[in-house]
Design a protein around this motif. Structure first.
Motif, short mmCIF file in Angstrom:
data_model
loop_
_atom_site.label_atom_id
_atom_site.label_comp_id
_atom_site.label_asym_id
_atom_site.label_seq_id
_atom_site.Cartn_x
_atom_site.Cartn_y
_atom_site.Cartn_z
N THR A 221 -5.70 -2.30 -5.96
CA THR A 221 -6.11 -0.92 -6.28
C THR A 221 -4.91 -0.05 -6.66
OG1 THR A 221 -7.98 -1.10 -4.76
CG2 THR A 221 -7.29 1.12 -5.39
N ARG A 222 -3.73 -0.35 -6.12
CA ARG A 222 -2.57 0.49 -6.38
C ARG A 222 -1.93 0.22 -7.73
NH1 ARG A 222 2.30 -1.89 -6.17
NH2 ARG A 222 2.32 -4.07 -5.49
N ARG A 223 -2.41 -0.79 -8.45
CA ARG A 223 -1.76 -1.20 -9.70
C ARG A 223 -2.10 -0.26 -10.85
NH1 ARG A 223 0.61 -6.37 -9.27
NH2 ARG A 223 0.39 -7.11 -7.11
N ASP A 224 -1.33 -0.39 -11.95
CA ASP A 224 -1.41 0.60 -13.01
C ASP A 224 -2.72 0.58 -13.80
OD1 ASP A 224 -0.84 -1.81 -14.25
OD2 ASP A 224 1.00 -1.13 -15.23
N ASP B 273 1.20 9.68 -9.30
CA ASP B 273 2.00 8.78 -8.46
C ASP B 273 3.20 8.25 -9.24
OD1 ASP B 273 0.31 9.09 -6.33
OD2 ASP B 273 -0.78 7.21 -6.64
N ASP B 274 2.96 7.84 -10.47
CA ASP B 274 4.03 7.24 -11.27
C ASP B 274 3.81 7.57 -12.75
OD1 ASP B 274 6.00 5.78 -12.45
OD2 ASP B 274 5.35 3.83 -11.70
N PRO B 275 4.47 8.62 -13.26
CA PRO B 275 4.29 9.01 -14.66
C PRO B 275 4.71 7.94 -15.66
CG PRO B 275 5.33 10.77 -13.41
CD PRO B 275 5.33 9.57 -12.53
N LEU B 276 5.54 7.00 -15.22
CA LEU B 276 5.95 5.92 -16.13
C LEU B 276 4.74 5.13 -16.63
CD1 LEU B 276 8.50 4.52 -17.33
CD2 LEU B 276 8.30 2.86 -15.48
N ARG B 277 3.67 5.17 -15.87
CA ARG B 277 2.46 4.44 -16.27
C ARG B 277 1.91 4.94 -17.60
NH1 ARG B 277 -0.08 4.32 -10.13
NH2 ARG B 277 1.04 2.44 -9.44
N MET B 278 2.18 6.20 -17.93
CA MET B 278 1.71 6.71 -19.22
C MET B 278 2.48 6.03 -20.36
SD MET B 278 1.05 10.79 -18.49
CE MET B 278 2.72 11.17 -17.93
N SER C 15 0.89 -1.18 0.00
CA SER C 15 0.00 0.00 0.00
C SER C 15 0.92 1.21 0.00
CB SER C 15 -0.92 0.00 1.22
OG SER C 15 -0.17 -0.02 2.43
N ASP C 16 1.58 1.42 -1.13
CA ASP C 16 2.65 2.40 -1.22
C ASP C 16 2.17 3.85 -1.10
OD1 ASP C 16 4.27 0.21 -1.69
OD2 ASP C 16 4.11 0.39 -3.86
N VAL C 17 3.10 4.70 -0.69
CA VAL C 17 2.84 6.14 -0.60
C VAL C 17 3.84 6.85 -1.50
CG1 VAL C 17 2.78 8.15 0.90
CG2 VAL C 17 2.01 5.92 1.78
N TYR C 18 3.35 7.71 -2.40
CA TYR C 18 4.20 8.43 -3.33
C TYR C 18 4.38 9.87 -2.87
CZ TYR C 18 3.55 4.53 -6.58
OH TYR C 18 3.53 3.29 -7.16
N ASP C 19 5.59 10.41 -3.13
CA ASP C 19 5.87 11.78 -2.68
C ASP C 19 5.53 12.82 -3.73
OD1 ASP C 19 7.91 11.60 -4.56
OD2 ASP C 19 9.52 11.43 -3.07
N GLY C 20 5.19 12.38 -4.96
CA GLY C 20 4.82 13.32 -6.01
C GLY C 20 6.00 13.92 -6.75
N ASP C 21 7.22 13.62 -6.34
CA ASP C 21 8.41 14.15 -7.03
C ASP C 21 9.06 13.07 -7.89
OD1 ASP C 21 8.21 16.74 -5.96
OD2 ASP C 21 9.13 16.06 -4.10
N SER C 22 9.32 11.93 -7.30
CA SER C 22 9.90 10.82 -8.06
C SER C 22 8.83 9.77 -8.24
CB SER C 22 11.09 10.23 -7.32
OG SER C 22 10.66 9.48 -6.19
N ARG C 23 9.16 8.68 -8.98
CA ARG C 23 8.22 7.58 -9.14
C ARG C 23 8.48 6.47 -8.12
NH1 ARG C 23 10.27 3.03 -11.80
NH2 ARG C 23 8.14 2.33 -12.10
N ASN C 24 9.46 6.69 -7.24
CA ASN C 24 9.80 5.67 -6.26
C ASN C 24 8.96 5.86 -5.01
OD1 ASN C 24 11.88 4.58 -7.91
ND2 ASN C 24 13.23 6.25 -7.27
#
Length: 468
Positions: A122-125, A169-174, A99-108
């Protein structure tokens, strides 16, 4: 067979392989779920040898179970809750609920373990990757809280949460959306496309190394033109490979296509249709990028559109962009060289080329010659059937000429008739630049006249040397 029935059948086929693993998880009191892309691929009838699992068990418990069961175990991903193993040809990854938490700056994300399957899904892409199958000794049980099966049946990509939140959360998803569009031949949901357009600039948060990996997976998919078109229509390509959308507004010199962009996508498809031993990344990139030099070379003198030397400019642009994306040097150079050579054939009409010109064509292409054949043939996208047949026959003639000369001499490795040591002995030279100049003369002579008798080669070398 429906997607659910297909998934159930594929999972049941895994039971003989996994029964020991399933039993060990049950003995430990923890559930084990096949999850994500593995379930998606099972439903599509394309389950491979990489299996992804999730479980509420913590990584130390997972590792102990795998140590007792698998042939090989490694824990390089254990900081992210993942333990991997190999067993009878299967690559297995088991990840603790997250149940990850993203900081909005990196994708990690800041890794946090979860307690529920639904929270993990729910957290999946994408919803099609948010399905799970619980593996129990009495049979599998399917879990699909996001209706991923519905999206799978509709062949659409949508996010479990709002796409804006998912991509933030993770722009790589685009990029993964474009990759899956290519690999799975799916479309994206309207709200996903809208979010990609609005958030295209967020892709700049992703490292070039990760961008390169996703682009290659896209290009190796079954329908890369769909993925590329999604990147361009969403605006993401403007940030990751701007040379591709730049050709969209450039009409080609014969006005046979809406624009050079459409032509390039067709060339890509026609190059793929010629592949013989699986996807060829270098050929595909060269086909897509072969005309990226046209915007910079467009000339409308006398009312006619032309793109003189676009292959030279295109090779430079491709080399520069691929270096920025940190492609391996040999991949970059091979793609650039194919772009540079792709127009060479158009000076050939069957009779005008000397044997020397044919030798140079083969020598300049080197090991890329089979790919150059495919690229050149793919570059013919005319709707005029007579013209297309004429171009194909002309290239047939060139390949016949190559074969004829190759039957007489070693075209694959054109070398001077005299090597460096012989040149130094004949001209009484010591190692240095003069030897290199003499060697280059002999190489040009070999290309021009073909193999020479040793005495003739020595005489021509001495004649050249004295004339200097």
């Amino acid at each position: 067979m429906g997607v659910l029935a297909r998934a159930d059948a594929a999972v049941r086929e895994l039971y003989p392989l996994l029964e020991g693993l399933i039993a060990r998880f049950e003995e430990s009191g923890h559930a084990l779920y096949l999850v994500g892309g593995s379930v998606r691929d099972a439903a599509l009838g394309r389950l491979g040898h990489d299996l992804d699992f999730t479980t509420p068990a913590r990584p130390d418990v997972v590792q102990a179970i795998l140590d007792d069961w698998a042939e090989t175990v490694w824990d390089t991903g254990i900081d992210y809750g993942t333990v991997s193993a190999a067993y009878k040809g299967q690559q297995i990854e088991i990840t603790t609920f997250r149940s990850d938490v993203y900081d909005g700056d990196s994708r990690n994300p800041e890794v946090a373990y979860g307690d529920t399957l639904e929270g993990d899904l729910t957290r999946r892409d994408f919803k099609v990757n948010a399905m799970a199958v619980e593996l129990r000794s009495d049979g599998p049980e399917f879990h699909d809280p996001m209706d991923g099966l519905g999206d799978l049946a509709a062949r659409v990509l949508d996010t479990p949460a709002a796409p804006e939140q998912s991509f933030h959360d993770d722009p790589l998803r685009m990029l993964r959306a474009a990759r899956f569009a290519s690999q799975l031949e799916f479309d994206v949901a309207p709200r996903v496309l809208t979010a990609m357009k609005d958030m295209a600039g967020e892709i700049q948060r992703i490292t070039v190394e990760r961008v390169q990996v996703e682009l290659d997976k896209l290009m190796l998919g079954s329908l890369p033109e769909r993925g590329i078109d999604l990147l361009c229509s969403s605006g993401i390509a403007d940030y990751v490979f701007p040379e591709i959308p730049a050709i969209a507004m450039e009409p080609d010199e014969h006005a046979q296509h809406k624009d050079v962009y459409a032509h390039s996508l067709k060339v890509l498809r026609q190059a793929i249709d010629q592949e013989e031993d699986g996807p060829d990344l270098v050929l595909r990139w060269a086909a897509l990028l072969h005309d990226i030099g046209k915007p910079a070379t467009r000339d409308t003198t006398d009312g006619k559109v032309s793109f003189h030397h676009h292959e030279v400019v295109g090779a430079k642009l491709a080399r520069k962009r691929l270096r920025k994306l940190k492609y391996p040097k040999h991949v970059t150079e091979d793609i650039a060289q194919l772009i540079y050579l792709h127009m060479r054939f158009h000076g050939f009409d069957g009779d005008s080329w000397t044997d020397s010109a044919v030798r140079r064509y083969v020598t300049d292409a080197g090991e890329l010659l089979p790919r150059l054949h495919k690229l050149t043939r793919a570059d013919c996208t005319t709707r005029n059937k007579k013209k297309a047949a004429r171009l194909a026959r002309t290239y047939d003639l060139l390949e016949e000429r190559i074969a004829e000369i190759a039957a007489k001499e070693d075209l694959a490795r054109v070398r001077p008739d005299l090597d460096g040591n012989e040149i130094m002995e004949i001209l009484d030279l010591k190692p240095g630049p003069e030897v290199g100049k003499a060697w280059n003369f002999m190489k040009e002579l070999r290309l021009e006249e073909g193999p020479l008798e040793r005495e003739v080669a020595i005489a021509k070398l001495r004649e050249w040397w004295e004339s200097r």
